[in-house]
Design a protein around this motif. Structure first.
Motif, PDB file in Angstrom:
ATOM      1  N   LEU A  21      15.841  25.490   7.080  1.00  0.00           N
ATOM      2  CA  LEU A  21      14.923  24.418   7.451  1.00  0.00           C
ATOM      3  C   LEU A  21      14.963  23.292   6.428  1.00  0.00           C
ATOM      4  O   LEU A  21      14.914  23.533   5.214  1.00  0.00           O
ATOM      5  N   THR A  22      15.020  22.072   6.930  1.00  0.00           N
ATOM      6  CA  THR A  22      14.754  20.883   6.121  1.00  0.00           C
ATOM      7  C   THR A  22      13.847  19.960   6.917  1.00  0.00           C
ATOM      8  O   THR A  22      14.143  19.662   8.077  1.00  0.00           O
ATOM      9  N   ILE A  23      12.752  19.540   6.319  1.00  0.00           N
ATOM     10  CA  ILE A  23      11.892  18.502   6.891  1.00  0.00           C
ATOM     11  C   ILE A  23      11.860  17.360   5.885  1.00  0.00           C
ATOM     12  O   ILE A  23      11.433  17.538   4.742  1.00  0.00           O
ATOM     13  N   ASN A  24      12.333  16.201   6.331  1.00  0.00           N
ATOM     14  CA  ASN A  24      12.434  15.060   5.428  1.00  0.00           C
ATOM     15  C   ASN A  24      11.101  14.356   5.235  1.00  0.00           C
ATOM     16  O   ASN A  24      10.299  14.220   6.172  1.00  0.00           O
ATOM     17  N   CYS A  25      10.873  13.892   4.000  1.00  0.00           N
ATOM     18  CA  CYS A  25       9.683  13.120   3.660  1.00  0.00           C
ATOM     19  C   CYS A  25      10.075  12.071   2.638  1.00  0.00           C
ATOM     20  O   CYS A  25      10.691  12.390   1.615  1.00  0.00           O
ATOM     21  N   THR A  26       9.745  10.829   2.905  1.00  0.00           N
ATOM     22  CA  THR A  26       9.921   9.760   1.924  1.00  0.00           C
ATOM     23  C   THR A  26       8.594   9.044   1.749  1.00  0.00           C
ATOM     24  O   THR A  26       7.734   9.068   2.640  1.00  0.00           O
ATOM     25  N   TYR A  27       8.423   8.405   0.612  1.00  0.00           N
ATOM     26  CA  TYR A  27       7.136   7.784   0.335  1.00  0.00           C
ATOM     27  C   TYR A  27       7.312   6.399  -0.259  1.00  0.00           C
ATOM     28  O   TYR A  27       8.379   6.058  -0.780  1.00  0.00           O
ATOM     29  N   THR A  28       6.247   5.632  -0.175  1.00  0.00           N
ATOM     30  CA  THR A  28       6.151   4.337  -0.846  1.00  0.00           C
ATOM     31  C   THR A  28       4.869   4.336  -1.644  1.00  0.00           C
ATOM     32  O   THR A  28       3.785   4.590  -1.103  1.00  0.00           O
ATOM     33  N   ALA A  29       4.994   4.103  -2.931  1.00  0.00           N
ATOM     34  CA  ALA A  29       3.817   4.061  -3.811  1.00  0.00           C
ATOM     35  C   ALA A  29       4.242   3.435  -5.126  1.00  0.00           C
ATOM     36  O   ALA A  29       5.404   3.496  -5.507  1.00  0.00           O
ATOM     37  N   THR A  30       3.279   2.881  -5.822  1.00  0.00           N
ATOM     38  CA  THR A  30       3.576   2.364  -7.157  1.00  0.00           C
ATOM     39  C   THR A  30       3.403   3.492  -8.169  1.00  0.00           C
ATOM     40  O   THR A  30       2.624   4.430  -7.958  1.00  0.00           O
ATOM     41  N   GLY A  31       4.151   3.387  -9.239  1.00  0.00           N
ATOM     42  CA  GLY A  31       4.008   4.374 -10.284  1.00  0.00           C
ATOM     43  C   GLY A  31       4.527   5.741  -9.895  1.00  0.00           C
ATOM     44  O   GLY A  31       5.494   5.880  -9.134  1.00  0.00           O
ATOM     45  N   TYR A  32       3.843   6.765 -10.377  1.00  0.00           N
ATOM     46  CA  TYR A  32       4.289   8.140 -10.167  1.00  0.00           C
ATOM     47  C   TYR A  32       3.183   8.937  -9.486  1.00  0.00           C
ATOM     48  O   TYR A  32       2.361   9.581 -10.144  1.00  0.00           O
ATOM     49  N   PRO A  33       3.185   8.923  -8.155  1.00  0.00           N
ATOM     50  CA  PRO A  33       2.156   9.688  -7.449  1.00  0.00           C
ATOM     51  C   PRO A  33       2.416  11.184  -7.545  1.00  0.00           C
ATOM     52  O   PRO A  33       3.524  11.619  -7.877  1.00  0.00           O
ATOM     53  N   SER A  34       1.408  11.970  -7.260  1.00  0.00           N
ATOM     54  CA  SER A  34       1.594  13.399  -7.030  1.00  0.00           C
ATOM     55  C   SER A  34       1.937  13.597  -5.559  1.00  0.00           C
ATOM     56  O   SER A  34       1.443  12.871  -4.696  1.00  0.00           O
ATOM     57  N   LEU A  35       2.774  14.572  -5.277  1.00  0.00           N
ATOM     58  CA  LEU A  35       3.257  14.796  -3.915  1.00  0.00           C
ATOM     59  C   LEU A  35       2.907  16.207  -3.454  1.00  0.00           C
ATOM     60  O   LEU A  35       2.918  17.159  -4.253  1.00  0.00           O
ATOM     61  N   PHE A  36       2.622  16.339  -2.173  1.00  0.00           N
ATOM     62  CA  PHE A  36       2.137  17.602  -1.629  1.00  0.00           C
ATOM     63  C   PHE A  36       2.767  17.867  -0.262  1.00  0.00           C
ATOM     64  O   PHE A  36       3.113  16.937   0.470  1.00  0.00           O
ATOM     65  N   GLY A  92       0.831  -1.205   0.000  1.00  0.00           N
ATOM     66  CA  GLY A  92       0.000   0.000   0.000  1.00  0.00           C
ATOM     67  C   GLY A  92       0.852   1.237   0.000  1.00  0.00           C
ATOM     68  O   GLY A  92       2.076   1.202   0.084  1.00  0.00           O
ATOM     69  N   ASN A  93       0.184   2.362  -0.110  1.00  0.00           N
ATOM     70  CA  ASN A  93       0.878   3.652  -0.119  1.00  0.00           C
ATOM     71  C   ASN A  93       1.181   4.115   1.301  1.00  0.00           C
ATOM     72  O   ASN A  93       0.383   3.876   2.218  1.00  0.00           O
ATOM     73  N   SER A  94       2.300   4.744   1.476  1.00  0.00           N
ATOM     74  CA  SER A  94       2.627   5.291   2.786  1.00  0.00           C
ATOM     75  C   SER A  94       3.564   6.481   2.641  1.00  0.00           C
ATOM     76  O   SER A  94       4.269   6.614   1.637  1.00  0.00           O
ATOM     77  N   VAL A  95       3.534   7.344   3.662  1.00  0.00           N
ATOM     78  CA  VAL A  95       4.388   8.528   3.707  1.00  0.00           C
ATOM     79  C   VAL A  95       5.046   8.574   5.075  1.00  0.00           C
ATOM     80  O   VAL A  95       4.357   8.447   6.095  1.00  0.00           O
ATOM     81  N   THR A  96       6.348   8.757   5.091  1.00  0.00           N
ATOM     82  CA  THR A  96       7.094   8.822   6.342  1.00  0.00           C
ATOM     83  C   THR A  96       7.778  10.170   6.458  1.00  0.00           C
ATOM     84  O   THR A  96       8.491  10.602   5.543  1.00  0.00           O
ATOM     85  N   GLN A  97       7.567  10.831   7.579  1.00  0.00           N
ATOM     86  CA  GLN A  97       8.201  12.127   7.838  1.00  0.00           C
ATOM     87  C   GLN A  97       9.076  12.036   9.065  1.00  0.00           C
ATOM     88  O   GLN A  97       8.837  11.211   9.954  1.00  0.00           O
ATOM     89  N   MET A  98      10.051  12.924   9.123  1.00  0.00           N
ATOM     90  CA  MET A  98      10.877  12.992  10.316  1.00  0.00           C
ATOM     91  C   MET A  98      10.006  13.433  11.491  1.00  0.00           C
ATOM     92  O   MET A  98       9.085  14.229  11.350  1.00  0.00           O
ATOM     93  N   GLU A  99      10.315  12.862  12.641  1.00  0.00           N
ATOM     94  CA  GLU A  99       9.545  13.215  13.822  1.00  0.00           C
ATOM     95  C   GLU A  99       9.979  14.574  14.338  1.00  0.00           C
ATOM     96  O   GLU A  99      11.130  14.950  14.265  1.00  0.00           O
ATOM     97  N   GLY A 100       9.043  15.284  14.899  1.00  0.00           N
ATOM     98  CA  GLY A 100       9.386  16.564  15.488  1.00  0.00           C
ATOM     99  C   GLY A 100       9.369  16.465  16.999  1.00  0.00           C
ATOM    100  O   GLY A 100       9.380  15.380  17.544  1.00  0.00           O
ATOM    101  N   PRO A 101       9.329  17.602  17.663  1.00  0.00           N
ATOM    102  CA  PRO A 101       9.326  18.915  17.023  1.00  0.00           C
ATOM    103  C   PRO A 101      10.704  19.337  16.529  1.00  0.00           C
ATOM    104  O   PRO A 101      11.711  18.881  17.043  1.00  0.00           O
ATOM    105  N   VAL A 102      10.686  20.170  15.510  1.00  0.00           N
ATOM    106  CA  VAL A 102      11.899  20.800  15.025  1.00  0.00           C
ATOM    107  C   VAL A 102      11.902  22.227  15.570  1.00  0.00           C
ATOM    108  O   VAL A 102      10.957  22.976  15.332  1.00  0.00           O
ATOM    109  N   THR A 103      12.927  22.568  16.297  1.00  0.00           N
ATOM    110  CA  THR A 103      13.024  23.893  16.896  1.00  0.00           C
ATOM    111  C   THR A 103      14.202  24.632  16.278  1.00  0.00           C
ATOM    112  O   THR A 103      15.328  24.121  16.315  1.00  0.00           O
ATOM    113  N   LEU A 104      13.925  25.800  15.704  1.00  0.00           N
ATOM    114  CA  LEU A 104      14.961  26.594  15.044  1.00  0.00           C
ATOM    115  C   LEU A 104      14.887  28.038  15.497  1.00  0.00           C
ATOM    116  O   LEU A 104      13.821  28.514  15.933  1.00  0.00           O
ATOM    117  N   SER A 105      15.975  28.712  15.347  1.00  0.00           N
ATOM    118  CA  SER A 105      15.989  30.154  15.554  1.00  0.00           C
ATOM    119  C   SER A 105      15.596  30.850  14.263  1.00  0.00           C
ATOM    120  O   SER A 105      15.778  30.304  13.158  1.00  0.00           O
TER     121      SER A 105
END
Lengths: 112, 114
Positions: A19-34, A1-14
Protein backbone atom coordinates in the motif's frame (compact mmCIF):
# COMPACT_ATOMS: atom_id res chain seq x y z
CA UNK A 1 -2.42 29.21 3.89
CA UNK A 2 -1.83 25.65 4.93
CA UNK A 3 -3.20 22.81 2.88
CA UNK A 4 -2.95 19.03 2.56
CA UNK A 5 -3.54 17.11 -0.65
CA UNK A 6 -4.14 13.37 -0.76
CA UNK A 7 -4.62 10.98 -3.62
CA UNK A 8 -8.26 10.38 -4.36
CA UNK A 9 -9.72 7.02 -3.62
CA UNK A 10 -11.02 4.55 -3.33
CA UNK A 11 -7.91 2.42 -3.33
CA UNK A 12 -8.81 -1.23 -3.74
CA UNK A 13 -6.19 -3.89 -2.99
CA UNK A 14 -6.03 -7.58 -2.43
CA UNK A 15 -4.91 -8.89 0.93
CA UNK A 16 -1.10 -8.90 1.36
CA UNK A 17 -0.60 -6.28 -1.35
CA UNK A 18 1.70 -3.28 -0.87
CA UNK A 19 0.00 0.00 0.00
CA UNK A 20 1.00 3.56 -0.76
CA UNK A 21 -1.27 6.55 -0.13
CA UNK A 22 0.26 9.80 -1.30
CA UNK A 23 0.12 13.00 0.76
CA UNK A 24 1.69 16.36 -0.01
CA UNK A 25 1.39 19.55 1.97
CA UNK A 26 1.80 23.30 1.77
CA UNK A 27 2.88 25.15 4.88
CA UNK A 28 5.48 27.60 6.04
CA UNK A 29 8.27 26.44 8.24
CA UNK A 30 8.32 22.94 9.65
CA UNK A 31 4.87 21.64 10.49
CA UNK A 32 4.18 18.42 12.33
CA UNK A 33 2.59 15.77 10.13
CA UNK A 34 0.07 13.09 11.01
CA UNK A 35 -1.91 10.20 9.61
CA UNK A 36 -5.32 9.57 11.15
CA UNK A 37 -7.46 6.51 10.39
CA UNK A 38 -11.24 6.25 10.47
CA UNK A 39 -12.66 2.74 10.68
CA UNK A 40 -16.27 2.22 9.57
CA UNK A 41 -18.73 3.80 11.97
CA UNK A 42 -16.05 5.28 14.19
CA UNK A 43 -14.31 8.60 14.72
CA UNK A 44 -10.78 9.33 13.62
CA UNK A 45 -7.83 8.05 15.60
CA UNK A 46 -4.19 8.93 15.37
CA UNK A 47 -2.21 6.33 13.43
CA UNK A 48 1.27 7.85 13.30
CA UNK A 49 3.14 11.14 13.39
CA UNK A 50 6.41 12.89 12.53
CA UNK A 51 7.56 16.24 13.80
CA UNK A 52 10.71 17.06 11.84
CA UNK A 53 12.32 16.44 8.50
CA UNK A 54 13.45 12.85 7.83
CA UNK A 55 11.53 11.53 10.84
CA UNK A 56 9.75 8.24 10.19
CA UNK A 57 6.48 7.62 11.96
CA UNK A 58 5.35 4.02 12.33
CA UNK A 59 2.51 2.06 13.90
CA UNK A 60 0.66 -1.21 13.22
CA UNK A 61 2.92 -1.95 10.25
CA UNK A 62 2.27 1.43 8.64
CA UNK A 63 5.10 3.89 7.99
CA UNK A 64 5.47 7.42 6.68
CA UNK A 65 8.60 9.54 6.27
CA UNK A 66 8.61 13.32 6.57
CA UNK A 67 10.23 14.57 3.33
CA UNK A 68 10.85 18.30 3.51
CA UNK A 69 12.41 18.48 0.04
CA UNK A 70 9.28 17.10 -1.62
CA UNK A 71 6.81 18.35 1.06
CA UNK A 72 5.42 14.84 1.29
CA UNK A 73 4.37 12.32 3.93
CA UNK A 74 3.29 9.22 2.02
CA UNK A 75 1.72 6.35 3.96
CA UNK A 76 3.01 2.84 3.24
CA UNK A 77 2.37 -0.69 4.42
CA UNK A 78 4.09 -3.77 3.11
CA UNK A 79 1.21 -6.21 3.41
CA UNK A 80 -2.33 -4.99 3.96
CA UNK A 81 -5.08 -6.94 5.69
CA UNK A 82 -8.83 -6.84 5.33
CA UNK A 83 -8.96 -5.18 8.75
CA UNK A 84 -7.02 -2.21 7.33
CA UNK A 85 -10.07 -1.20 5.29
CA UNK A 86 -10.79 2.35 6.44
CA UNK A 87 -10.49 5.98 5.44
CA UNK A 88 -7.04 7.50 5.95
CA UNK A 89 -6.49 11.21 6.54
CA UNK A 90 -3.22 13.09 6.27
CA UNK A 91 -3.00 16.20 8.46
CA UNK A 92 -0.58 18.90 9.49
CA UNK A 93 -0.14 21.19 12.46
CA UNK A 94 1.82 24.39 11.86
CA UNK A 95 4.98 24.87 13.85
CA UNK A 96 3.54 27.86 15.66
CA UNK A 97 -0.09 26.82 15.81
CA UNK A 98 -2.54 24.49 17.49
CA UNK A 99 -4.99 23.69 14.73
CA UNK A 100 -4.94 20.65 12.49
CA UNK A 101 -5.48 20.94 8.73
CA UNK A 102 -6.77 17.73 7.16
CA UNK A 103 -6.57 16.35 3.67
CA UNK A 104 -9.67 15.05 1.91
CA UNK A 105 -9.21 11.46 3.03
CA UNK A 106 -8.51 8.30 1.04
CA UNK A 107 -10.73 5.26 1.33
CA UNK A 108 -8.88 1.94 1.34
CA UNK A 109 -10.72 -1.27 0.57
CA UNK A 110 -8.87 -4.55 1.05
CA UNK A 111 -10.41 -7.68 -0.45
CA UNK A 112 -9.70 -11.22 0.82
CA UNK B 1 -17.68 3.22 27.80
CA UNK B 2 -16.53 5.56 25.05
CA UNK B 3 -14.42 8.53 26.14
CA UNK B 4 -16.05 10.94 23.67
CA UNK B 5 -19.76 10.49 23.02
CA UNK B 6 -22.04 12.28 20.60
CA UNK B 7 -25.81 12.44 20.53
CA UNK B 8 -27.73 11.84 18.42
CA UNK B 9 -25.81 9.50 16.11
CA UNK B 10 -28.20 10.12 13.24
CA UNK B 11 -30.68 12.92 12.62
CA UNK B 12 -32.94 13.81 9.75
CA UNK B 13 -34.55 17.23 9.83
CA UNK B 14 -36.18 19.79 7.59
CA UNK B 15 -34.96 23.09 6.26
CA UNK B 16 -35.43 25.91 8.76
CA UNK B 17 -35.46 23.75 11.88
CA UNK B 18 -33.20 24.40 14.83
CA UNK B 19 -30.93 21.48 15.64
CA UNK B 20 -28.57 20.82 18.52
CA UNK B 21 -25.81 18.23 18.47
CA UNK B 22 -24.26 17.31 21.79
CA UNK B 23 -20.83 16.11 22.78
CA UNK B 24 -19.66 14.79 26.13
CA UNK B 25 -16.25 13.57 27.20
CA UNK B 26 -14.87 11.70 30.17
CA UNK B 27 -11.21 12.23 29.28
CA UNK B 28 -10.87 15.33 31.48
CA UNK B 29 -9.51 17.31 28.53
CA UNK B 30 -9.75 21.09 28.46
CA UNK B 31 -9.98 21.52 24.67
CA UNK B 32 -12.97 20.59 22.55
CA UNK B 33 -13.62 20.94 18.82
CA UNK B 34 -16.43 20.57 16.31
CA UNK B 35 -15.69 19.49 12.73
CA UNK B 36 -17.78 18.62 9.73
CA UNK B 37 -16.79 16.01 7.20
CA UNK B 38 -17.88 16.16 3.58
CA UNK B 39 -16.86 13.63 0.93
CA UNK B 40 -13.53 14.60 -0.64
CA UNK B 41 -13.11 17.63 1.59
CA UNK B 42 -11.79 16.01 4.70
CA UNK B 43 -12.57 17.55 8.06
CA UNK B 44 -13.14 21.27 8.41
CA UNK B 45 -13.13 23.04 11.76
CA UNK B 46 -16.36 24.78 12.76
CA UNK B 47 -15.66 25.98 16.32
CA UNK B 48 -13.25 25.21 19.10
CA UNK B 49 -12.91 25.90 22.79
CA UNK B 50 -9.80 25.77 24.93
CA UNK B 51 -11.66 26.26 28.21
CA UNK B 52 -15.18 26.69 29.54
CA UNK B 53 -15.18 30.46 28.94
CA UNK B 54 -13.34 30.30 25.64
CA UNK B 55 -15.11 30.03 22.26
CA UNK B 56 -13.39 30.51 18.91
CA UNK B 57 -14.58 30.40 15.33
CA UNK B 58 -13.02 27.93 12.98
CA UNK B 59 -12.80 27.81 9.23
CA UNK B 60 -16.54 27.47 8.55
CA UNK B 61 -18.53 28.90 11.47
CA UNK B 62 -21.27 30.69 9.50
CA UNK B 63 -24.69 29.18 10.25
CA UNK B 64 -23.48 27.49 13.43
CA UNK B 65 -23.17 28.39 17.10
CA UNK B 66 -21.73 26.54 20.08
CA UNK B 67 -22.04 26.41 23.84
CA UNK B 68 -19.46 25.08 26.30
CA UNK B 69 -21.74 24.29 29.22
CA UNK B 70 -19.03 22.60 31.26
CA UNK B 71 -15.55 21.32 30.70
CA UNK B 72 -17.00 17.98 29.65
CA UNK B 73 -19.78 19.25 27.38
CA UNK B 74 -19.69 21.13 24.08
CA UNK B 75 -22.82 21.47 21.98
CA UNK B 76 -23.22 22.61 18.38
CA UNK B 77 -26.37 24.35 17.18
CA UNK B 78 -27.73 24.98 13.72
CA UNK B 79 -30.13 27.88 14.21
CA UNK B 80 -31.94 27.36 10.91
CA UNK B 81 -30.78 24.24 9.14
CA UNK B 82 -30.25 24.27 5.37
CA UNK B 83 -29.61 21.34 2.99
CA UNK B 84 -25.93 22.16 2.45
CA UNK B 85 -25.37 21.51 6.15
CA UNK B 86 -26.00 17.85 5.46
CA UNK B 87 -22.76 16.22 6.59
CA UNK B 88 -21.06 14.03 9.16
CA UNK B 89 -20.21 16.02 12.29
CA UNK B 90 -17.41 15.10 14.65
CA UNK B 91 -16.58 16.30 18.12
CA UNK B 92 -12.99 16.00 19.30
CA UNK B 93 -11.08 16.68 22.49
CA UNK B 94 -7.51 17.59 23.29
CA UNK B 95 -5.43 18.59 26.25
CA UNK B 96 -3.18 21.60 26.60
CA UNK B 97 0.39 20.43 26.60
CA UNK B 98 -0.30 17.00 25.17
CA UNK B 99 2.37 16.03 22.65
CA UNK B 100 1.63 16.78 19.01
CA UNK B 101 -1.74 18.32 19.86
CA UNK B 102 -3.28 14.86 19.43
CA UNK B 103 -7.04 14.98 19.20
CA UNK B 104 -9.50 12.29 20.23
CA UNK B 105 -12.65 11.96 18.19
CA UNK B 106 -16.19 10.92 18.91
CA UNK B 107 -18.06 8.48 16.64
CA UNK B 108 -19.79 11.21 14.65
CA UNK B 109 -23.33 12.43 14.04
CA UNK B 110 -24.80 12.00 10.59
CA UNK B 111 -27.11 14.96 9.89
CA UNK B 112 -29.43 15.12 6.91
CA UNK B 113 -31.32 18.33 6.15
CA UNK B 114 -34.18 17.87 3.71
Amino acid sequence: GNSVTQMEGPVTLSEEAFLTINCTYTATGYPSLFWYVQYPGEGLQLLLKATKADDKGSNKGFEATYRKETTSFHLEKGSVQVSDSAVYFCALRPNAGNMLTFGGGTRLMVKP
Amino acid sequence: DADVTQTPRNRITKTGKRIMLECSQTKGHDRMYWYRQDPGLGLRLIYYSFDVKDINKGEISDGYSVSRQAQAKFSLSLESAIPNQTALYFCATGQTGIPYNEQFFGPGTRLTVL
